[in-house]
Design a protein around this motif. Structure first.
Motif, PDB file in Angstrom:
ATOM      1  N   LYS A 217       0.832  -1.193   0.000  1.00 17.63           N
ATOM      2  CA  LYS A 217       0.000   0.000   0.000  1.00 17.63           C
ATOM      3  C   LYS A 217       0.869   1.245   0.000  1.00 17.63           C
ATOM      4  O   LYS A 217       1.773   1.392   0.838  1.00 17.63           O
ATOM      5  N   LEU A 218       0.609   2.140  -0.941  1.00 14.45           N
ATOM      6  CA  LEU A 218       1.352   3.391  -1.008  1.00 14.45           C
ATOM      7  C   LEU A 218       1.120   4.210   0.262  1.00 14.45           C
ATOM      8  O   LEU A 218       0.045   4.139   0.856  1.00 14.45           O
ATOM      9  N   PRO A 219       2.103   4.994   0.680  1.00 11.83           N
ATOM     10  CA  PRO A 219       1.890   5.878   1.841  1.00 11.83           C
ATOM     11  C   PRO A 219       0.791   6.892   1.554  1.00 11.83           C
ATOM     12  O   PRO A 219       0.653   7.365   0.420  1.00 11.83           O
ATOM     13  N   TYR A 220       0.027   7.216   2.552  1.00  9.50           N
ATOM     14  CA  TYR A 220      -1.049   8.193   2.374  1.00  9.50           C
ATOM     15  C   TYR A 220      -0.494   9.596   2.164  1.00  9.50           C
ATOM     16  O   TYR A 220      -1.055  10.388   1.416  1.00  9.50           O
ATOM     17  N   ARG A 221       0.597   9.905   2.808  1.00  9.14           N
ATOM     18  CA  ARG A 221       1.215  11.214   2.649  1.00  9.14           C
ATOM     19  C   ARG A 221       2.709  11.118   2.897  1.00  9.14           C
ATOM     20  O   ARG A 221       3.207  10.161   3.495  1.00  9.14           O
ATOM     21  N   GLY A 222       3.421  12.121   2.420  1.00  7.87           N
ATOM     22  CA  GLY A 222       4.852  12.254   2.657  1.00  7.87           C
ATOM     23  C   GLY A 222       5.183  13.731   2.713  1.00  7.87           C
ATOM     24  O   GLY A 222       4.303  14.580   2.680  1.00  7.87           O
ATOM     25  N   ASP A 223       6.461  14.047   2.773  1.00  7.34           N
ATOM     26  CA  ASP A 223       6.861  15.455   2.879  1.00  7.34           C
ATOM     27  C   ASP A 223       6.470  16.270   1.652  1.00  7.34           C
ATOM     28  O   ASP A 223       6.257  17.481   1.750  1.00  7.34           O
ATOM     29  N   ASN A 224       6.401  15.634   0.490  1.00  9.65           N
ATOM     30  CA  ASN A 224       6.087  16.387  -0.726  1.00  9.65           C
ATOM     31  C   ASN A 224       4.978  15.742  -1.564  1.00  9.65           C
ATOM     32  O   ASN A 224       4.854  15.998  -2.758  1.00  9.65           O
ATOM     33  N   PHE A 225       4.177  14.900  -0.935  1.00  7.33           N
ATOM     34  CA  PHE A 225       3.051  14.309  -1.653  1.00  7.33           C
ATOM     35  C   PHE A 225       1.950  13.933  -0.673  1.00  7.33           C
ATOM     36  O   PHE A 225       2.169  13.794   0.525  1.00  7.33           O
ATOM     37  N   LYS A 226       0.764  13.760  -1.215  1.00  7.58           N
ATOM     38  CA  LYS A 226      -0.378  13.337  -0.416  1.00  7.58           C
ATOM     39  C   LYS A 226      -1.343  12.591  -1.317  1.00  7.58           C
ATOM     40  O   LYS A 226      -1.499  12.935  -2.481  1.00  7.58           O
ATOM     41  N   PHE A 227      -1.930  11.553  -0.782  1.00  6.04           N
ATOM     42  CA  PHE A 227      -2.950  10.830  -1.530  1.00  6.04           C
ATOM     43  C   PHE A 227      -4.210  11.669  -1.571  1.00  6.04           C
ATOM     44  O   PHE A 227      -4.592  12.275  -0.583  1.00  6.04           O
ATOM     45  N   TYR A 228      -4.849  11.711  -2.736  1.00  3.03           N
ATOM     46  CA  TYR A 228      -6.042  12.523  -2.896  1.00  3.03           C
ATOM     47  C   TYR A 228      -7.271  11.698  -2.505  1.00  3.03           C
ATOM     48  O   TYR A 228      -7.597  10.709  -3.142  1.00  3.03           O
ATOM     49  N   GLY A 229      -7.916  12.097  -1.434  1.00  3.23           N
ATOM     50  CA  GLY A 229      -9.169  11.456  -1.072  1.00  3.23           C
ATOM     51  C   GLY A 229      -9.012  10.303  -0.108  1.00  3.23           C
ATOM     52  O   GLY A 229      -8.363   9.300  -0.416  1.00  3.23           O
ATOM     53  N   THR A 230      -9.566  10.431   1.057  1.00  4.16           N
ATOM     54  CA  THR A 230      -9.489   9.365   2.060  1.00  4.16           C
ATOM     55  C   THR A 230     -10.369   8.178   1.693  1.00  4.16           C
ATOM     56  O   THR A 230     -10.042   7.042   2.045  1.00  4.16           O
ATOM     57  N   ILE A 231     -11.466   8.415   0.981  1.00  2.00           N
ATOM     58  CA  ILE A 231     -12.360   7.316   0.622  1.00  2.00           C
ATOM     59  C   ILE A 231     -11.685   6.364  -0.352  1.00  2.00           C
ATOM     60  O   ILE A 231     -11.710   5.148  -0.178  1.00  2.00           O
ATOM     61  N   SER A 232     -11.065   6.925  -1.384  1.00  2.00           N
ATOM     62  CA  SER A 232     -10.379   6.099  -2.362  1.00  2.00           C
ATOM     63  C   SER A 232      -9.247   5.304  -1.719  1.00  2.00           C
ATOM     64  O   SER A 232      -9.020   4.137  -2.053  1.00  2.00           O
TER      65      SER A 232
ATOM     66  N   GLU B 238      12.049  15.791  -3.737  1.00  2.00           N
ATOM     67  CA  GLU B 238      12.217  16.830  -2.711  1.00  2.00           C
ATOM     68  C   GLU B 238      13.468  17.645  -2.963  1.00  2.00           C
ATOM     69  O   GLU B 238      13.531  18.828  -2.624  1.00  2.00           O
ATOM     70  N   LYS B 239      14.473  17.010  -3.554  1.00  3.68           N
ATOM     71  CA  LYS B 239      15.762  17.667  -3.767  1.00  3.68           C
ATOM     72  C   LYS B 239      15.813  18.444  -5.082  1.00  3.68           C
ATOM     73  O   LYS B 239      16.338  19.568  -5.117  1.00  3.68           O
ATOM     74  N   ASN B 240      15.294  17.840  -6.175  1.00  2.00           N
ATOM     75  CA  ASN B 240      15.470  18.520  -7.468  1.00  2.00           C
ATOM     76  C   ASN B 240      14.243  19.287  -7.937  1.00  2.00           C
ATOM     77  O   ASN B 240      14.315  19.996  -8.949  1.00  2.00           O
ATOM     78  N   ILE B 241      13.111  19.151  -7.263  1.00  2.15           N
ATOM     79  CA  ILE B 241      11.968  20.043  -7.510  1.00  2.15           C
ATOM     80  C   ILE B 241      11.359  20.425  -6.155  1.00  2.15           C
ATOM     81  O   ILE B 241      10.222  20.060  -5.850  1.00  2.15           O
ATOM     82  N   PRO B 242      12.130  21.169  -5.355  1.00  2.00           N
ATOM     83  CA  PRO B 242      11.630  21.571  -4.034  1.00  2.00           C
ATOM     84  C   PRO B 242      10.416  22.491  -4.155  1.00  2.00           C
ATOM     85  O   PRO B 242      10.231  23.167  -5.175  1.00  2.00           O
ATOM     86  N   ASN B 243       9.607  22.493  -3.124  1.00  2.00           N
ATOM     87  CA  ASN B 243       8.394  23.315  -3.036  1.00  2.00           C
ATOM     88  C   ASN B 243       7.249  22.808  -3.905  1.00  2.00           C
ATOM     89  O   ASN B 243       6.184  23.432  -3.945  1.00  2.00           O
ATOM     90  N   VAL B 244       7.460  21.699  -4.622  1.00  2.00           N
ATOM     91  CA  VAL B 244       6.381  21.107  -5.404  1.00  2.00           C
ATOM     92  C   VAL B 244       5.792  19.941  -4.617  1.00  2.00           C
ATOM     93  O   VAL B 244       6.515  19.045  -4.183  1.00  2.00           O
ATOM     94  N   GLU B 245       4.471  19.994  -4.426  1.00  2.00           N
ATOM     95  CA  GLU B 245       3.781  18.924  -3.717  1.00  2.00           C
ATOM     96  C   GLU B 245       2.856  18.213  -4.693  1.00  2.00           C
ATOM     97  O   GLU B 245       2.062  18.853  -5.378  1.00  2.00           O
TER      98      GLU B 245
END
Length: 211
Positions: A21-36, A61-68
């Motif tokens: 199972k993919l992580p629900y969130r990380g420092d620079n990403f988040k899964f869209y939608g808790t239901i899915s 995180e290193k080569n495209i910082p500030n992008v989530e």
């Protein structure tokens, strides 16, 4: 209780049919939608795609910082297993939401609810029709794809295909990272129905295969 074989061997690689199972969130990403994620369980991949994803997000995180980034969905599981022959349960694909930028700056909390997705319509250049300052971030998209292909190769896989709106392909491969993707002969799906072509301006699908 019978034991079902969970791995297969091909060209000295190991592909597990145990769902990760993919992580629900990380420092620079988040899964869209808790239901899915939590209810429908559209968040599973095989072991190699899981490793490629987590490594790629760290590098991003290193080569495209500030992008989530927002992950929309992956595969489902059936009887606690993946099935490479079934598109719903294959475990070798991830669907991302297309990253955006506003006033040339990354939009951090884009598409916070499903309702907002229907407000955005983009022209063939990737500019929102109702807000000329809101655009598809092709640079960030191309770098993420390159990172996924780079890290995938560490684990014996590569990007097989990328599905995104047809008109966006030329903008992607015209970026620095995109030109590298073109050299690697990564296939961008060009033949889509009108309905799917519209759908893939908001999202893009990445499918992996063995090297």
């Amino acid at each position: 209780m019978s034991y079902k074989k969970s791995v297969s061997f091909k060209k000295n690689t190991v592909i597990s049919d145990i769902p990760y199972k993919l992580p629900y969130r990380g420092d620079n990403f988040k899964f869209y939608g808790t239901i899915s994620f939590h209810i429908y369980g559209r968040a599973f991949v095989n072991n190699r795609v899981y490793n490629a994803f987590t490594e790629a997000q760290y590098i991003s995180e290193k080569n495209i910082p500030n992008v989530e980034f927002r992950v929309l969905k992956a595969s489902m599981k059936k009887n606690e297993r993946l099935n490479p022959k079934n598109q719903r349960f294959c475990g070798n694909k991830i669907v991302f939401m297309t990253p955006l930028k506003k006033y040339e700056q990354p939009v951090k909390y884009y598409y916070r609810t499903g309702l907002f997705r229907f407000f955005y319509v983009f022209d063939n250049s990737g500019t929102a029709k109702r807000n000329k300052n809101l655009k598809i971030d092709f640079d960030a998209t191309a770098v993420l794809l390159k990172n996924l292909d780079d890290t995938g190769r560490l684990f014996g896989i590569k990007i097989k295909t990328v599905t995104i709106k047809r008109a966006f392909i030329k903008h992607l491969i015209n970026t620095t990272a995109g030109r590298e993707l073109e050299k690697r002969n990564i296939r961008f799906v060009k033949y889509l129905s009108e309905k799917k072509n519209k759908k893939y301006e908001e999202i893009f699908l990445v499918e992996f295969s063995l090297l």
